[in-house]
Design a protein around this motif. Structure first.
Motif, PDB file in Angstrom:
ATOM      1  N   ALA A   1       0.855  -1.194   0.000  1.00  0.00           N
ATOM      2  CA  ALA A   1       0.000   0.000   0.000  1.00  0.00           C
ATOM      3  C   ALA A   1       0.888   1.240   0.000  1.00  0.00           C
ATOM      4  CB  ALA A   1      -0.921  -0.005   1.218  1.00  0.00           C
ATOM      5  N   LEU A   2       1.360   1.607  -1.175  1.00  0.00           N
ATOM      6  CA  LEU A   2       2.236   2.765  -1.313  1.00  0.00           C
ATOM      7  C   LEU A   2       1.585   3.837  -2.190  1.00  0.00           C
ATOM      8  CD1 LEU A   2       5.652   0.912  -1.763  1.00  0.00           C
ATOM      9  CD2 LEU A   2       4.821   2.081   0.282  1.00  0.00           C
ATOM     10  N   GLY A   3       0.299   4.071  -1.947  1.00  0.00           N
ATOM     11  CA  GLY A   3      -0.437   5.057  -2.727  1.00  0.00           C
ATOM     12  C   GLY A   3       0.145   6.446  -2.635  1.00  0.00           C
ATOM     13  N   ASN A   4       0.766   6.783  -1.502  1.00  0.00           N
ATOM     14  CA  ASN A   4       1.338   8.123  -1.355  1.00  0.00           C
ATOM     15  C   ASN A   4       2.570   8.337  -2.241  1.00  0.00           C
ATOM     16  OD1 ASN A   4       2.681   6.273   0.290  1.00  0.00           O
ATOM     17  ND2 ASN A   4       3.312   7.826   1.749  1.00  0.00           N
ATOM     18  N   VAL A   5       3.107   7.274  -2.828  1.00  0.00           N
ATOM     19  CA  VAL A   5       4.190   7.412  -3.800  1.00  0.00           C
ATOM     20  C   VAL A   5       3.789   6.823  -5.157  1.00  0.00           C
ATOM     21  CG1 VAL A   5       6.067   7.600  -2.131  1.00  0.00           C
ATOM     22  CG2 VAL A   5       5.376   5.341  -2.939  1.00  0.00           C
ATOM     23  N   GLY A   6       2.491   6.749  -5.387  1.00  0.00           N
ATOM     24  CA  GLY A   6       1.980   6.392  -6.708  1.00  0.00           C
ATOM     25  C   GLY A   6       1.809   4.922  -7.008  1.00  0.00           C
TER      26      GLY A   6
ATOM     27  N   LYS B   1      -4.646  -1.205  -4.547  1.00  0.00           N
ATOM     28  CA  LYS B   1      -5.503  -2.105  -5.322  1.00  0.00           C
ATOM     29  C   LYS B   1      -4.692  -2.987  -6.258  1.00  0.00           C
ATOM     30  CE  LYS B   1      -9.584   0.815  -5.214  1.00  0.00           C
ATOM     31  NZ  LYS B   1     -10.523   1.611  -5.998  1.00  0.00           N
ATOM     32  N   ARG B   2      -3.537  -2.501  -6.657  1.00  0.00           N
ATOM     33  CA  ARG B   2      -2.665  -3.264  -7.558  1.00  0.00           C
ATOM     34  C   ARG B   2      -1.523  -3.947  -6.817  1.00  0.00           C
ATOM     35  NH1 ARG B   2      -2.287   0.803 -12.701  1.00  0.00           N
ATOM     36  NH2 ARG B   2      -4.432   0.524 -13.373  1.00  0.00           N
ATOM     37  N   GLY B   3      -1.517  -3.860  -5.500  1.00  0.00           N
ATOM     38  CA  GLY B   3      -0.494  -4.543  -4.712  1.00  0.00           C
ATOM     39  C   GLY B   3       0.715  -3.711  -4.364  1.00  0.00           C
ATOM     40  N   GLY B   4       0.631  -2.394  -4.592  1.00  0.00           N
ATOM     41  CA  GLY B   4       1.763  -1.531  -4.252  1.00  0.00           C
ATOM     42  C   GLY B   4       3.021  -1.925  -4.993  1.00  0.00           C
ATOM     43  N   LEU B   5       4.115  -2.013  -4.275  1.00  0.00           N
ATOM     44  CA  LEU B   5       5.390  -2.370  -4.894  1.00  0.00           C
ATOM     45  C   LEU B   5       5.358  -3.781  -5.466  1.00  0.00           C
ATOM     46  CD1 LEU B   5       8.246  -1.354  -5.458  1.00  0.00           C
ATOM     47  CD2 LEU B   5       8.931  -2.257  -3.240  1.00  0.00           C
ATOM     48  N   LEU B   6       4.644  -4.692  -4.811  1.00  0.00           N
ATOM     49  CA  LEU B   6       4.567  -6.067  -5.304  1.00  0.00           C
ATOM     50  C   LEU B   6       3.784  -6.161  -6.610  1.00  0.00           C
ATOM     51  CD1 LEU B   6       4.049  -8.132  -2.047  1.00  0.00           C
ATOM     52  CD2 LEU B   6       6.151  -7.635  -3.264  1.00  0.00           C
ATOM     53  N   GLY B   7       2.898  -5.225  -6.876  1.00  0.00           N
ATOM     54  CA  GLY B   7       2.121  -5.229  -8.109  1.00  0.00           C
ATOM     55  C   GLY B   7       2.768  -4.438  -9.229  1.00  0.00           C
ATOM     56  N   SER B   8       3.906  -3.840  -8.955  1.00  0.00           N
ATOM     57  CA  SER B   8       4.598  -3.055  -9.978  1.00  0.00           C
ATOM     58  C   SER B   8       5.492  -3.969 -10.814  1.00  0.00           C
ATOM     59  CB  SER B   8       5.438  -1.948  -9.328  1.00  0.00           C
ATOM     60  OG  SER B   8       6.540  -2.513  -8.649  1.00  0.00           O
ATOM     61  N   CYS B   9       5.997  -3.435 -11.899  1.00  0.00           N
ATOM     62  CA  CYS B   9       6.938  -4.171 -12.752  1.00  0.00           C
ATOM     63  C   CYS B   9       8.260  -3.400 -12.766  1.00  0.00           C
ATOM     64  CB  CYS B   9       6.399  -4.295 -14.176  1.00  0.00           C
ATOM     65  SG  CYS B   9       4.941  -5.312 -14.296  1.00  0.00           S
TER      66      CYS B   9
END
Length: 125
Positions: A65-70, A74-82
């Motif tokens: 949950a890193l919404g404050n850094v974009g 809902k997408r898993g924060g850093l784990l949902g990023s590529c």
């Protein structure tokens, strides 16, 4: 979580001793590297922001949950990023840290640093 945009942010972290010195030195070296690479774009005091900034994740930070850094929860924060890359670095004193670069678009990249072993096993993987 510590967000670094200016040299003053680094000075405050050094003064507060809020982050392990070996990790903070690594982050400061990277900040200085970015300053050299981006200084032509800077007017006045150098600051990150337009091209992305540095985030130091600490024990207890919810990387999902890193919404404050974009990075949307809902997408898993850093784990949902590529990430563009994840690098495991030896920072001395027997410690390691991860440097994680996430490209948000063609011109904006966030760089995350975190000490290895600071998060749960899924995050470490």
């Amino acid at each position: 979580m510590r967000i670094i945009v200016t040299c003053q942010d680094l000075k405050e972290l050094h003064h507060a001793k809020a982050i392990q010195l070996a990790l903070l030195d690594l982050v400061q070296d990277y900040f200085n590297q970015l300053r050299v690479e981006l200084e032509d774009k800077a007017k006045g005091e150098f600051r990150l922001g337009r091209d992305g900034y540095i985030v130091v994740l600490e024990v207890g930070d919810n990387v999902r949950a890193l919404g404050n850094v974009g990075l949307s929860p809902k997408r898993g924060g850093l784990l949902g990023s590529c990430p563009e890359y994840v690098e495991l670095l030896d920072i001395g004193e027997g410690l390691q840290a991860y440097k994680i670069a996430v490209l948000y678009d063609n011109d904006y990249m966030m760089t995350f640093f975190t000490q290895a072993g600071a998060h749960d096993e899924e995050v470490e993987q």
